[in-house]
Design a protein around this motif. Structure first.
Motif, PDB file in Angstrom:
ATOM      1  N   UNK A 217       0.813  -1.217   0.000  1.00  0.00           N
ATOM      2  CA  UNK A 217       0.000   0.000   0.000  1.00  0.00           C
ATOM      3  C   UNK A 217       0.852   1.276   0.000  1.00  0.00           C
ATOM      4  N   UNK A 218       1.841   1.404   0.886  1.00  0.00           N
ATOM      5  CA  UNK A 218       2.654   2.623   0.781  1.00  0.00           C
ATOM      6  C   UNK A 218       3.352   2.772  -0.563  1.00  0.00           C
ATOM      7  N   UNK A 219       3.806   1.652  -1.135  1.00  0.00           N
ATOM      8  CA  UNK A 219       4.490   1.744  -2.414  1.00  0.00           C
ATOM      9  C   UNK A 219       3.528   2.149  -3.523  1.00  0.00           C
ATOM     10  N   UNK A 220       2.249   1.772  -3.383  1.00  0.00           N
ATOM     11  CA  UNK A 220       1.272   2.070  -4.426  1.00  0.00           C
ATOM     12  C   UNK A 220       0.657   3.456  -4.267  1.00  0.00           C
ATOM     13  N   UNK A 221       0.902   4.099  -3.139  1.00  0.00           N
ATOM     14  CA  UNK A 221       0.195   5.341  -2.815  1.00  0.00           C
ATOM     15  C   UNK A 221       0.302   6.446  -3.877  1.00  0.00           C
ATOM     16  N   UNK A 222       1.473   6.640  -4.508  1.00  0.00           N
ATOM     17  CA  UNK A 222       1.515   7.666  -5.564  1.00  0.00           C
ATOM     18  C   UNK A 222       0.502   7.390  -6.679  1.00  0.00           C
ATOM     19  N   UNK A 289      -2.018  14.658  -0.175  1.00  0.00           N
ATOM     20  CA  UNK A 289      -0.992  13.893  -0.881  1.00  0.00           C
ATOM     21  C   UNK A 289       0.414  14.359  -0.478  1.00  0.00           C
ATOM     22  N   UNK A 290       0.616  15.681  -0.484  1.00  0.00           N
ATOM     23  CA  UNK A 290       1.954  16.185  -0.159  1.00  0.00           C
ATOM     24  C   UNK A 290       2.372  15.783   1.243  1.00  0.00           C
TER      25      UNK A 290
END
Lengths: 302, 264
Positions: A217-222, A289-290
């Motif tokens: 999930x963190x890796x996919x967040x962008x 997002x930022x």
């Protein structure tokens, strides 16, 4: 409230309609003077001064535009009424028709927020499951391919008679419009996570739940945020259409209604509010997002 | 720093023995079987530093994945202290050629990864600080990986491995992508870490000099499918000198085994 509309319609009401000219003039003068002195004296105003000086060219352009507008409408009537009302007519809408406008804003925000949150949540969960589990992917992928690309607006007629209320139908459609891009991008985000990250986590003793929650999930967040952004745009379009067609409240409905009364000043006023709301929503999304993606370099500044 | 080292030492577990017995492995590529390891047997003593040397693409890294438990061999068995390796375990930690730090985590959070995954981070936060001290990056604890140089990133990856107090440290060309100066520094750091903590080390490299400067034992592999071609003991005290004639001689011998004697 309806008087606000009617007042603008007859030519004999022109004088009445332009009643705010005096106050508009004073306000414009005060703003111009503040901007002028602020810009000239920017050195003494610290941060505010610097911000003002940086924006000075834009302030001048805005001032020129407002002047031209005022001259072309109220002064010489070059532009035909009632299609092009003068600035003071729009200010009048904000002062005289405020309760109705606020009601519309509230209705729109409520509908949009409900649908968007439902759509984004369902889309995110679906995307993660498709990206993670082959079995879920097998069953959901064809459904997604069949239904996803269909514009959510195509469901309008069906939705409005299958759902118990136009409000629930619109919520469903907004959720649908939001959910598709969020699902697809979350899925592609999860699917594109480098296998090396999983290897590292597994050798360090990670269990499957850790791999999903702390790696995938963190890796996919962008990617997820690209989906959320696209979903937001799609859902705005659906919101306005739904309000124009079925829902008897909200800014889309207000626009439609104002047009029916040929109250063009009200239309412009509502458009400005709508633009501010949509822009504000995107600003909010980008701010979130930022905050979550501080580790990324070179994200778009909105 | 000294206190930190003492703290680490209390957690430290000495190295484990590693038995690789008649291991063969193959990849399925478009239905065809591509053999990568052929009947490999290596017995590694606890605390040994073994370098695996071989031509590029011969299957050394595959062997490391089997040792880590990331893949299962097609034939043969691997044992850590007599216990069969079937899945990854934090007692065998891998440092890969790329640091593969998680870009969304700070340096500290990256190092904390193993303890967090095992659910013991809350009570053992000190170990993360100690591991960062060990690699000299305490002042970068709040930095993000993209702000680090290649050498620093690899040191963080090393700290992320060491925080688990591995019994076997598996190094897959960890210095391969570093510039030569950083590389020499980090080779020295590796040796001193290994001497201090006593873990068993398995290092894949394609640099004969690196293998000779670091390891007790150099195992030379053939072309794919990899077989053990030679098992060479390097009986020299540390720190070793690159110009040591004994090492130069071994190096010539190893390059000969790899079919590169013409260049000498």
């Amino acid at each position: 409230m309806a008087t606000g509309f009617r007042r603008g319609r007859g030519r004999q009401r022109r004088l009445d309609r332009l009643s705010r000219t005096h106050s508009l003039g004073i306000a414009a003068f005060v703003i111009a003077a503040t901007a002028l002195f602020g810009t000239v004296g920017a050195d003494y105003l610290g941060y505010t001064g610097r911000a003002l000086r940086q924006r000075a060219p834009w302030l001048i352009v805005l001032g020129v535009f407002l002047t031209l507008w005022e001259v072309a409408t109220a002064k010489f009537a070059w532009l035909p009424l009632p299609f092009f009302p003068p600035p003071q007519a729009i200010i009048e809408v904000y002062t005289d028709d405020l309760p109705k406008l606020l009601d519309s804003v509230f209705a729109s925000v409520k509908l949009q927020l409900g649908g968007y949150i439902i759509g984004a949540t369902v889309g995110f969960l679906t995307g993660v499951s498709i990206g993670w589990s082959r079995a879920v992917g097998y069953w959901l992928h064809p459904v997604l391919r069949f239904i996803g690309p269909l514009p959510a607006t195509a469901w309008l007629p069906i939705a409005f008679f299958t759902f118990p209320s136009s409000w629930s139908a619109s919520t469903f459609l907004i959720a649908l419009a939001t959910g598709f891009p969020v699902t697809v991008l979350t899925w592609s985000g999860v699917a594109s996570v480098s296998g090396a990250y999983y290897d590292v986590a597994r050798t360090l003793g990670a269990k499957p739940s850790f791999l999903v929650l702390k790696v995938a999930i963190p890796a996919a967040l962008p990617h997820v945020f690209v989906g959320l952004f696209m979903g937001l745009g799609a859902s705005f379009a659906l919101l306005v259409i739904a309000e124009m067609i079925g829902v008897k409240a909200g800014l889309g409905w207000y626009l439609q209604w104002a047009q029916g009364w040929a109250a063009y000043a009200n239309m412009y006023a509502a458009l400005i509010v709508m633009s501010l709301l949509c822009s504000g929503a995107i600003t909010l999304l980008f701010a979130v997002r930022d905050r979550l993606l501080v580790w990324q370099k070179g994200t778009v500044k909105w | 720093m000294v206190a930190a080292l003492a703290e680490v030492a209390t957690h430290h577990a000495a190295g484990a023995a590693l038995d690789i017995e008649q291991v063969s492995h193959a990849f399925d590529i478009d239905g065809a079987e591509l053999p990568v390891l052929s009947d490999v047997s290596i017995a590694v003593e606890p605390g040994e530093f073994v370098a695996l040397l071989g031509p590029s693409g011969c299957g050394k890294s595959t062997l490391l994945r089997l040792v880590a438990g990331l893949d299962k061999p097609k034939a043969g068995s691997l044992r850590e202290d007599e216990i069969r390796i079937v899945r990854p375990h934090p007692s065998r930690v891998v440092v890969f050629q790329d640091p593969t730090l998680f870009p969304w985590r700070t340096v500290w959070d990256n190092v904390a990864l193993g303890l967090e995954a095992q659910g013991i981070l809350k009570s053992q936060r000190q170990r993360v600080d100690d591991a960062l001290d060990l690699v000299g990056l305490s002042s970068f604890r709040n930095a993000y990986p993209q702000q680090l140089s290649g050498g620093m990133a690899q040191r963080v990856a090393l700290a992320r491995a060491l925080v688990n107090d591995p019994k076997i440290l598996v190094l897959d060309e960890p210095l391969g992508k570093l510039d030569s100066l950083t590389r020499i520094t980090m080779q020295a750091e590796l040796v001193s870490l290994w001497q201090r903590k006593g873990f068993t080390t398995l290092l894949v490299t394609h640099d004969a000099e690196e293998a000779l400067v670091l390891a007790n034992r150099v195992i030379v592999f053939s072309e794919r499918p990899a077989r053990v071609k030679a098992d060479i003991r390097v009986d020299r005290p540390y720190p070793r000198h690159r110009g040591d004639p004994y090492l130069a001689d071994l190096r010539r011998q190893i390059l000969g085994l790899l079919g590169l004697d013409a260049t000498w």
